[in-house]
Scaffold this active site. Sequence first.
Site, PDB file in Angstrom:
ATOM      1  N   ARG A 128       0.824  -1.200   0.000  1.00  0.00           N
ATOM      2  CA  ARG A 128       0.000   0.000   0.000  1.00  0.00           C
ATOM      3  C   ARG A 128       0.860   1.253   0.000  1.00  0.00           C
ATOM      4  O   ARG A 128       0.585   2.214  -0.688  1.00  0.00           O
ATOM      5  CB  ARG A 128      -0.901  -0.013   1.237  1.00  0.00           C
ATOM      6  CG  ARG A 128      -1.557   1.303   1.531  1.00  0.00           C
ATOM      7  CD  ARG A 128      -2.724   1.141   2.466  1.00  0.00           C
ATOM      8  NE  ARG A 128      -3.587   0.070   1.981  1.00  0.00           N
ATOM      9  CZ  ARG A 128      -4.255  -0.775   2.773  1.00  0.00           C
ATOM     10  NH1 ARG A 128      -4.166  -0.676   4.067  1.00  0.00           N
ATOM     11  NH2 ARG A 128      -5.003  -1.709   2.240  1.00  0.00           N
ATOM     12  N   TYR A 129       1.885   1.234   0.825  1.00  0.00           N
ATOM     13  CA  TYR A 129       2.743   2.409   0.976  1.00  0.00           C
ATOM     14  C   TYR A 129       3.989   2.235   0.113  1.00  0.00           C
ATOM     15  O   TYR A 129       4.372   1.115  -0.226  1.00  0.00           O
ATOM     16  CB  TYR A 129       3.154   2.558   2.445  1.00  0.00           C
ATOM     17  CG  TYR A 129       1.989   2.791   3.381  1.00  0.00           C
ATOM     18  CD1 TYR A 129       1.363   4.031   3.443  1.00  0.00           C
ATOM     19  CD2 TYR A 129       1.521   1.776   4.209  1.00  0.00           C
ATOM     20  CE1 TYR A 129       0.309   4.252   4.317  1.00  0.00           C
ATOM     21  CE2 TYR A 129       0.461   1.987   5.091  1.00  0.00           C
ATOM     22  CZ  TYR A 129      -0.135   3.235   5.138  1.00  0.00           C
ATOM     23  OH  TYR A 129      -1.179   3.450   6.000  1.00  0.00           O
ATOM     24  N   ARG A 172       7.129   0.063   2.108  1.00  0.00           N
ATOM     25  CA  ARG A 172       6.934  -1.032   3.043  1.00  0.00           C
ATOM     26  C   ARG A 172       5.740  -1.886   2.659  1.00  0.00           C
ATOM     27  O   ARG A 172       4.800  -1.401   2.034  1.00  0.00           O
ATOM     28  CB  ARG A 172       6.772  -0.515   4.477  1.00  0.00           C
ATOM     29  CG  ARG A 172       5.674   0.509   4.670  1.00  0.00           C
ATOM     30  CD  ARG A 172       6.042   1.423   5.828  1.00  0.00           C
ATOM     31  NE  ARG A 172       4.961   2.303   6.247  1.00  0.00           N
ATOM     32  CZ  ARG A 172       4.645   3.446   5.645  1.00  0.00           C
ATOM     33  NH1 ARG A 172       5.301   3.816   4.563  1.00  0.00           N
ATOM     34  NH2 ARG A 172       3.670   4.194   6.098  1.00  0.00           N
ATOM     35  N   CYS A 217      -4.498 -17.645  14.983  1.00  0.00           N
ATOM     36  CA  CYS A 217      -4.073 -16.921  16.184  1.00  0.00           C
ATOM     37  C   CYS A 217      -4.285 -17.833  17.372  1.00  0.00           C
ATOM     38  O   CYS A 217      -5.056 -18.791  17.290  1.00  0.00           O
ATOM     39  CB  CYS A 217      -4.917 -15.675  16.379  1.00  0.00           C
ATOM     40  SG  CYS A 217      -4.866 -14.571  14.968  1.00  0.00           S
ATOM     41  N   CYS A 271      -9.660 -12.585  18.619  1.00  0.00           N
ATOM     42  CA  CYS A 271     -10.255 -11.379  19.176  1.00  0.00           C
ATOM     43  C   CYS A 271     -11.609 -11.166  18.509  1.00  0.00           C
ATOM     44  O   CYS A 271     -11.714 -11.210  17.282  1.00  0.00           O
ATOM     45  CB  CYS A 271      -9.372 -10.172  18.883  1.00  0.00           C
ATOM     46  SG  CYS A 271      -7.661 -10.438  19.371  1.00  0.00           S
ATOM     47  N   CYS A 321     -11.602  -8.445  15.804  1.00  0.00           N
ATOM     48  CA  CYS A 321     -10.551  -8.499  14.780  1.00  0.00           C
ATOM     49  C   CYS A 321     -11.005  -7.892  13.460  1.00  0.00           C
ATOM     50  O   CYS A 321     -12.060  -8.222  12.932  1.00  0.00           O
ATOM     51  CB  CYS A 321     -10.141  -9.946  14.551  1.00  0.00           C
ATOM     52  SG  CYS A 321      -8.853 -10.103  13.305  1.00  0.00           S
ATOM     53  N   ARG A 343      -9.581  -8.486  10.676  1.00  0.00           N
ATOM     54  CA  ARG A 343      -9.434  -9.524   9.636  1.00  0.00           C
ATOM     55  C   ARG A 343     -10.290 -10.749   9.941  1.00  0.00           C
ATOM     56  O   ARG A 343      -9.955 -11.875   9.576  1.00  0.00           O
ATOM     57  CB  ARG A 343      -7.960  -9.940   9.514  1.00  0.00           C
ATOM     58  CG  ARG A 343      -7.086  -8.818   9.051  1.00  0.00           C
ATOM     59  CD  ARG A 343      -5.806  -9.265   8.358  1.00  0.00           C
ATOM     60  NE  ARG A 343      -4.979  -8.087   8.166  1.00  0.00           N
ATOM     61  CZ  ARG A 343      -3.903  -7.810   8.898  1.00  0.00           C
ATOM     62  NH1 ARG A 343      -3.491  -8.648   9.826  1.00  0.00           N
ATOM     63  NH2 ARG A 343      -3.229  -6.703   8.685  1.00  0.00           N
ATOM     64  N   ASP A 363     -12.370  -0.474  12.665  1.00  0.00           N
ATOM     65  CA  ASP A 363     -12.638  -0.536  11.224  1.00  0.00           C
ATOM     66  C   ASP A 363     -14.093  -0.889  10.920  1.00  0.00           C
ATOM     67  O   ASP A 363     -14.864  -1.218  11.809  1.00  0.00           O
ATOM     68  CB  ASP A 363     -11.719  -1.576  10.579  1.00  0.00           C
ATOM     69  CG  ASP A 363     -10.279  -1.111  10.536  1.00  0.00           C
ATOM     70  OD1 ASP A 363     -10.056   0.101  10.412  1.00  0.00           O
ATOM     71  OD2 ASP A 363      -9.385  -1.974  10.632  1.00  0.00           O
ATOM     72  N   ASP A 371      -8.072   4.030   9.840  1.00  0.00           N
ATOM     73  CA  ASP A 371      -7.555   3.335   8.656  1.00  0.00           C
ATOM     74  C   ASP A 371      -8.613   3.524   7.573  1.00  0.00           C
ATOM     75  O   ASP A 371      -9.727   3.010   7.685  1.00  0.00           O
ATOM     76  CB  ASP A 371      -7.280   1.854   8.971  1.00  0.00           C
ATOM     77  CG  ASP A 371      -6.073   1.339   8.203  1.00  0.00           C
ATOM     78  OD1 ASP A 371      -5.771   1.900   7.127  1.00  0.00           O
ATOM     79  OD2 ASP A 371      -5.437   0.368   8.661  1.00  0.00           O
ATOM     80  N   LYS A 410      -3.539   4.588   6.910  1.00  0.00           N
ATOM     81  CA  LYS A 410      -3.843   5.138   8.223  1.00  0.00           C
ATOM     82  C   LYS A 410      -3.763   6.658   8.194  1.00  0.00           C
ATOM     83  O   LYS A 410      -2.765   7.214   7.754  1.00  0.00           O
ATOM     84  CB  LYS A 410      -2.853   4.584   9.244  1.00  0.00           C
ATOM     85  CG  LYS A 410      -2.922   3.078   9.341  1.00  0.00           C
ATOM     86  CD  LYS A 410      -1.798   2.536  10.187  1.00  0.00           C
ATOM     87  CE  LYS A 410      -1.773   1.034  10.157  1.00  0.00           C
ATOM     88  NZ  LYS A 410      -1.228   0.489   8.888  1.00  0.00           N
TER      89      LYS A 410
END
Length: 426
Positions: free
Chosen positions: A108-109, A112, A121, A125, A128, A130, A289, A326, A333
């Site tokens: 995206r950037y 990076r 995981c 969570c 989450c 995702r 999000d 985001d 972000k």
Amino acid sequence: MFQLLNLKDNVNWPDWRWQMRRRIRSMEELADFINLTDDEKLNIQKACDVFPMAITPYYASLIKKEDPGCPVRIQSIPDFQELIRGCGDMEDPLHEDTDSPTPGLTHRYPDRVLLLVTNECSMYCRHCTRKRKVGDRGGNISDSDIERGIMYIKSHPEIRDVLLSGGDPLILPTVRLERIVRKIREIPHVEVIRIGTRTPVVMPQRITNSLVDMIKKYHPIWINTHFNHPCEFSPESVSALARLADAGIPLGNQTVLLRGVNDCPMVIKKLVHLLVKNRVRPYYLYQCDLSRGIEHFRTPVSKGIEIMEALIGHTSGFAVPTYVVDAPGGGGKIPVLPNYLISMTNSKILLRNYEGVICVYEEAANPDSICKPSCSICKDKSFHEKPVGLQKLIDPSNNIISLVPEGNTRKARNSSHRGGAHANAQ
Ligand SMILES: *Cc1c(COP(=O)(O)O)cnc(C)c1O
Ligand code: SF4
């Protein structure tokens, strides 16, 4: 209300593999840990059918049995509200899949990339972002996907920072993680490798000496973890953080602002103080999000602003995270702050600080700000009014440098040895 089995006495408690094996994964296992009404069982089962559940015995042990609003409980135990479709919900709000040149890699950037190395995981969570992907049902990430991601990084010399995420990269066996890290470290243009992990919070037993010994061979490696509430600090998580910091790994923390969990300036302030005490730099505070199944966790953005207002200036600068939204659609972000810039002219900038003091910052001499000698309007003195309010700071005939609200404690403290011209704001 809850009956926690006394698993803490088990000799295997400190073994992360045992923690993984003994995770609460079904409604039946959950009902062994805590008392649930039939209604709750039904709702939890429905939510589990859509979004998987997994809670490590360690994280479950942090649940306060007498508190239905326990932040650990809310983050880990499924809830029927996950099944409600929210008005702004999107399948992939951050366009992580759209901006993906190879499976599991998001570029995206400019300099990076984000590389997902697993979908699993230790604890899922409930908030989450995702959610659609995590868990075994999301289809796992294969060795060849990771290999393709690494090839992409190799062929893009502009990538100097690789962020490993998932799922949680630290649930991979150390040897498997090392294979990935070593291959990325061998790429000359990759300067920094980052790992995003929640294991220090939900399974601190994972932070073994052998893991940190492996990681420190590939420095610089930065780790970002994910504490959301002060009650997630325990002797175990504190010593996991110490092991990481002692291995020279710079530590950051990403907190998600969650309704009913940490949507309070006092809670976040306590949290950031605990983080810095444990050598963890608060990095981001995320606005929740638009992912499906988490609308009930969303706070208004104003709550985040209120929290930032309570932190900036009030506590150590390095204890203040950046509050970010985001951007839906892959915009990345975006930092959001209270307003500190009050006004400006072409020669003066008016700023306010955390105390509400309004200060003037004079720009370097700017030829555009010089009046035309021929201008008659300017020469007409009857046209000039006595400076009012902020004009006291702007008007060149005043040498006032700040407007101070009444009752300022700093001024009272320092009045004996302070010069400078101030005016009271009224
Ligand atoms: C968050 C993120 C990064 C890292 O962003 P930083 O602001 O450098 O921490 C990189 N790629 C993607 C896709 C991200 O979401
Ligand atoms: S650890 Fe991270 S990826 Fe895993 S469920 Fe929690 S927020 Fe999602």
